[in-house]
Design a protein around this motif. Structure first.
Motif, mmCIF file in Angstrom:
data_model
loop_
_atom_site.group_PDB
_atom_site.id
_atom_site.type_symbol
_atom_site.label_atom_id
_atom_site.label_comp_id
_atom_site.label_asym_id
_atom_site.label_seq_id
_atom_site.Cartn_x
_atom_site.Cartn_y
_atom_site.Cartn_z
ATOM 1 N N ASP A 311 0.848 -1.194 0.000
ATOM 2 C CA ASP A 311 0.000 0.000 0.000
ATOM 3 C C ASP A 311 0.879 1.238 0.000
ATOM 4 O OD1 ASP A 311 -2.337 1.446 -0.037
ATOM 5 O OD2 ASP A 311 -2.655 1.381 2.131
ATOM 6 N N LEU A 312 0.347 2.318 -0.558
ATOM 7 C CA LEU A 312 1.042 3.605 -0.549
ATOM 8 C C LEU A 312 0.014 4.714 -0.460
ATOM 9 C CD1 LEU A 312 3.621 5.321 -0.879
ATOM 10 C CD2 LEU A 312 3.228 5.263 -3.345
ATOM 11 N N CYS A 313 0.144 5.537 0.568
ATOM 12 C CA CYS A 313 -0.704 6.712 0.748
ATOM 13 C C CYS A 313 0.213 7.930 0.759
ATOM 14 C CB CYS A 313 -1.488 6.615 2.049
ATOM 15 S SG CYS A 313 -2.549 8.045 2.371
ATOM 16 N N PRO A 314 0.049 8.862 -0.163
ATOM 17 C CA PRO A 314 0.987 9.979 -0.256
ATOM 18 C C PRO A 314 0.880 10.923 0.937
ATOM 19 C CG PRO A 314 -0.887 10.346 -1.695
ATOM 20 C CD PRO A 314 -1.028 8.955 -1.158
ATOM 21 N N PRO A 315 1.946 11.632 1.241
ATOM 22 C CA PRO A 315 1.861 12.624 2.321
ATOM 23 C C PRO A 315 1.072 13.850 1.884
ATOM 24 C CG PRO A 315 4.022 12.716 1.302
ATOM 25 C CD PRO A 315 3.302 11.564 0.664
ATOM 26 N N MET A 316 0.499 14.527 2.841
ATOM 27 C CA MET A 316 -0.081 15.855 2.637
ATOM 28 C C MET A 316 0.996 16.833 3.103
ATOM 29 S SD MET A 316 -3.443 17.405 4.537
ATOM 30 C CE MET A 316 -3.358 19.082 5.154
ATOM 31 N N GLU A 317 1.720 17.370 2.155
ATOM 32 C CA GLU A 317 2.891 18.173 2.483
ATOM 33 C C GLU A 317 2.512 19.635 2.715
ATOM 34 O OE1 GLU A 317 6.576 17.467 0.428
ATOM 35 O OE2 GLU A 317 5.734 15.719 -0.609
ATOM 36 N N GLY A 318 3.309 20.299 3.532
ATOM 37 C CA GLY A 318 3.084 21.716 3.809
ATOM 38 C C GLY A 318 3.688 22.586 2.720
ATOM 39 N N ALA A 343 -0.856 22.420 12.757
ATOM 40 C CA ALA A 343 -0.383 21.159 13.306
ATOM 41 C C ALA A 343 0.043 20.218 12.193
ATOM 42 C CB ALA A 343 -1.472 20.496 14.147
ATOM 43 N N ALA A 344 1.113 19.478 12.440
ATOM 44 C CA ALA A 344 1.527 18.373 11.580
ATOM 45 C C ALA A 344 1.244 17.088 12.336
ATOM 46 C CB ALA A 344 3.002 18.487 11.239
ATOM 47 N N THR A 345 0.695 16.094 11.664
ATOM 48 C CA THR A 345 0.317 14.856 12.327
ATOM 49 C C THR A 345 0.819 13.657 11.548
ATOM 50 O OG1 THR A 345 -1.557 13.509 13.094
ATOM 51 C CG2 THR A 345 -1.921 14.871 11.163
ATOM 52 N N GLY A 346 1.043 12.569 12.274
ATOM 53 C CA GLY A 346 1.447 11.327 11.635
ATOM 54 C C GLY A 346 0.279 10.533 11.101
ATOM 55 N N GLY A 347 -0.949 10.921 11.466
ATOM 56 C CA GLY A 347 -2.133 10.209 10.992
ATOM 57 C C GLY A 347 -2.448 10.539 9.547
ATOM 58 N N VAL A 348 -3.087 9.602 8.874
ATOM 59 C CA VAL A 348 -3.450 9.804 7.475
ATOM 60 C C VAL A 348 -4.965 9.854 7.341
ATOM 61 C CG1 VAL A 348 -1.380 8.625 6.682
ATOM 62 C CG2 VAL A 348 -3.495 7.338 6.906
ATOM 63 N N GLY A 349 -5.424 10.382 6.216
ATOM 64 C CA GLY A 349 -6.846 10.468 5.932
ATOM 65 C C GLY A 349 -7.043 10.739 4.448
ATOM 66 N N ASP A 350 -8.283 11.008 4.079
ATOM 67 C CA ASP A 350 -8.574 11.306 2.675
ATOM 68 C C ASP A 350 -7.856 12.555 2.203
ATOM 69 O OD1 ASP A 350 -10.171 9.095 2.210
ATOM 70 O OD2 ASP A 350 -12.032 10.119 2.746
ATOM 71 N N ALA A 351 -7.510 13.456 3.124
ATOM 72 C CA ALA A 351 -6.752 14.647 2.737
ATOM 73 C C ALA A 351 -5.422 14.269 2.085
ATOM 74 C CB ALA A 351 -6.511 15.536 3.953
ATOM 75 N N ASN A 352 -4.817 13.159 2.521
ATOM 76 C CA ASN A 352 -3.583 12.692 1.886
ATOM 77 C C ASN A 352 -3.805 12.367 0.414
ATOM 78 O OD1 ASN A 352 -3.355 11.981 4.871
ATOM 79 N ND2 ASN A 352 -1.269 11.571 4.195
ATOM 80 N N LEU A 353 -4.888 11.648 0.149
ATOM 81 C CA LEU A 353 -5.170 11.241 -1.230
ATOM 82 C C LEU A 353 -5.437 12.458 -2.102
ATOM 83 C CD1 LEU A 353 -7.547 8.215 -0.527
ATOM 84 C CD2 LEU A 353 -5.052 8.229 -0.750
ATOM 85 N N ILE A 354 -6.145 13.429 -1.561
ATOM 86 C CA ILE A 354 -6.449 14.647 -2.319
ATOM 87 C C ILE A 354 -5.172 15.426 -2.585
ATOM 88 C CG2 ILE A 354 -7.685 16.846 -2.224
ATOM 89 C CD1 ILE A 354 -9.791 15.332 -0.463
ATOM 90 N N ALA A 355 -4.362 15.616 -1.546
ATOM 91 C CA ALA A 355 -3.100 16.336 -1.718
ATOM 92 C C ALA A 355 -2.183 15.606 -2.689
ATOM 93 C CB ALA A 355 -2.408 16.509 -0.370
#
Length: 402
Positions: A311-318, A343-355
């Protein structure tokens, strides 16, 4: 010809509308929390989708519902995509704004009856009250008060609600990425951090599987004829864990280790499950390359290791563009005397996929809540009016080019 754009409405102007909407918000929240909508409860998720679709249709949105293919997994609920065309074309400076939240929770069927919606003062409790039913309703309410204020200055407003975010969005991911591809900005509706911060960065995740193949032998009579896959796996665990600290913000965790069947057999096969998290795509690639390099080593003679990225989920980068959205939201909050950090977090969500599709994304735009995924989950409803006003004002500011 498009009408000339007006100045965007402000959070100060929108706050009275948000305050007036609070009783409806609380009634809707109680109704949504009363629905069991775990990721593997498609009927419950679709009841949530029905409620959202009815409200959005009444606001002039067109509704698209897609039943995603779960692949080899259990069925999940529909993906809901609601669209409303604004008064500005893209050529006239109109922008496409995506609001994204999820309808599923981590809780089993029956939880809503065991722990029904309740209020202790301004604090609401119940399964999914913060994650993410409170956030979804904040997005819906923000849209409602914007339209009530006469705002329509965008090219398109899209609300996306997914059914399987809590299990990594395996089925809805293609729909999310397709919808995101047409957006100029994305605002994700997870609730704000407990201290009120917005989320500007989320780590990405790469999951790997090591399969170590050795050679079985009788452990008492002829162990020298064997090649111990468990021993090789142990070497791999140590080497993988030592990758922690090699790159800033990158973590490596061996979360699963399985090996052997009987104590009197030299272990012929072992399996490791590894998770890599990193705040940047570059960091994720560096760690992934190192994981593959370790797998290629023969750490015990006679053993071999194959590695698969599962699996691969991209980061949501600043990124600068994402920080610019945060600046807009921070300014809207400041107008109300509210300070919001980043805030920066280690958790992932749909925002990662969008980013990951290249869309500038800001998360945490719901009300303040916490203790997600636990029986103590809570939402501070006293924060709802201000947070809804800030979200609505941010949408209004981003809706057209300045």
């Amino acid at each position: 010809m498009s009408a000339p754009a007006r100045s965007a409405v402000t959070a100060v102007e929108l706050l009275p509308l948000a305050e007036a909407a609070l009783p409806r918000y609380l009634a809707d929240l109680a109704e949504l929390v009363a629905v069991d909508s775990g990721s593997y409860s498609p009927h419950g998720v679709n009841r949530v989708a029905d409620l959202l679709a009815t409200r959005l249709h009444g606001l002039g949105f067109t509704i698209e519902r897609t039943r995603p293919d779960p692949g080899q997994g259990p069925p999940v609920g529909d993906v809901l995509v609601a669209r409303r065309t604004g008064r500005l074309t893209a050529a006239a400076g109109g922008r496409r704004i995506l609001l994204a939240g999820h309808m599923d929770t981590v809780f089993e069927d029956g939880t809503a009856a065991e722990r029904p919606f309740s209020m202790v003062g301004a604090i609401a409790h119940g399964p999914g009250v913060s994650d993410d039913k409170g956030g979804l309703l904040a997005g819906l309410t923000a849209v409602e008060i914007l339209l009530r204020a006469g705002w329509d200055d965008c090219a398109e407003l899209v609300l996306l609600a997914t059914p399987d975010e809590e299990i990594g969005s395996p089925a809805s991911r293609p729909v999310t990425e397709r919808v995101a591809a047409g957006a100029d900005y994305a605002l994700a509706l997870e609730c704000a951090r407990e201290n009120g911060d917005l989320v500007t960065e989320r780590k990405g995740v790469a999951d790997f599987q090591f399969v170590v193949t050795g050679r079985a032998a009788h452990a008492g009579i002829e162990p020298e004829r064997g090649a111990n896959a468990a021993l090789a796996a142990a070497h791999h665990v140590v080497a993988l864990q030592e990758l922690n600290g090699r790159w800033p913000g990158v973590t490596v965790n061996v979360g699963v280790l399985r090996a052997g069947t009987r104590p009197n057999i030299v272990c012929p096969e072992a399996e490791l499950r590894i998770e890599v998290r990193a705040g940047t795509t570059a960091g994720l690639h560096l760690a992934a390359d190192a994981v593959r390099t370790l797998a290629a080593r023969e750490v015990v003679p006679g053993t071999t290791t194959t590695v698969v990225q599962v699996d691969l989920c991209p980061p949501m980068e600043g990124t600068p563009a994402a920080r610019a959205i945060y600046a807009v939201a921070r300014g809207a909050a400041a107008d109300l005397g509210v300070t919001v950090g980043a805030a920066a977090t280690g958790g992932v969500g749909d925002a990662n996929l969008i980013a990951g599709t290249g869309v500038p994304t800001l998360d945490g735009l719901g009300p303040v809540g916490g203790a997600d995924h636990t029986p103590q989950e809570w939402l501070d409803t006293s924060t709802v009016p201000a947070r809804v006003a800030v979200l609505a004002a941010t949408v209004a500011r981003l809706g057209r080019r300045h």
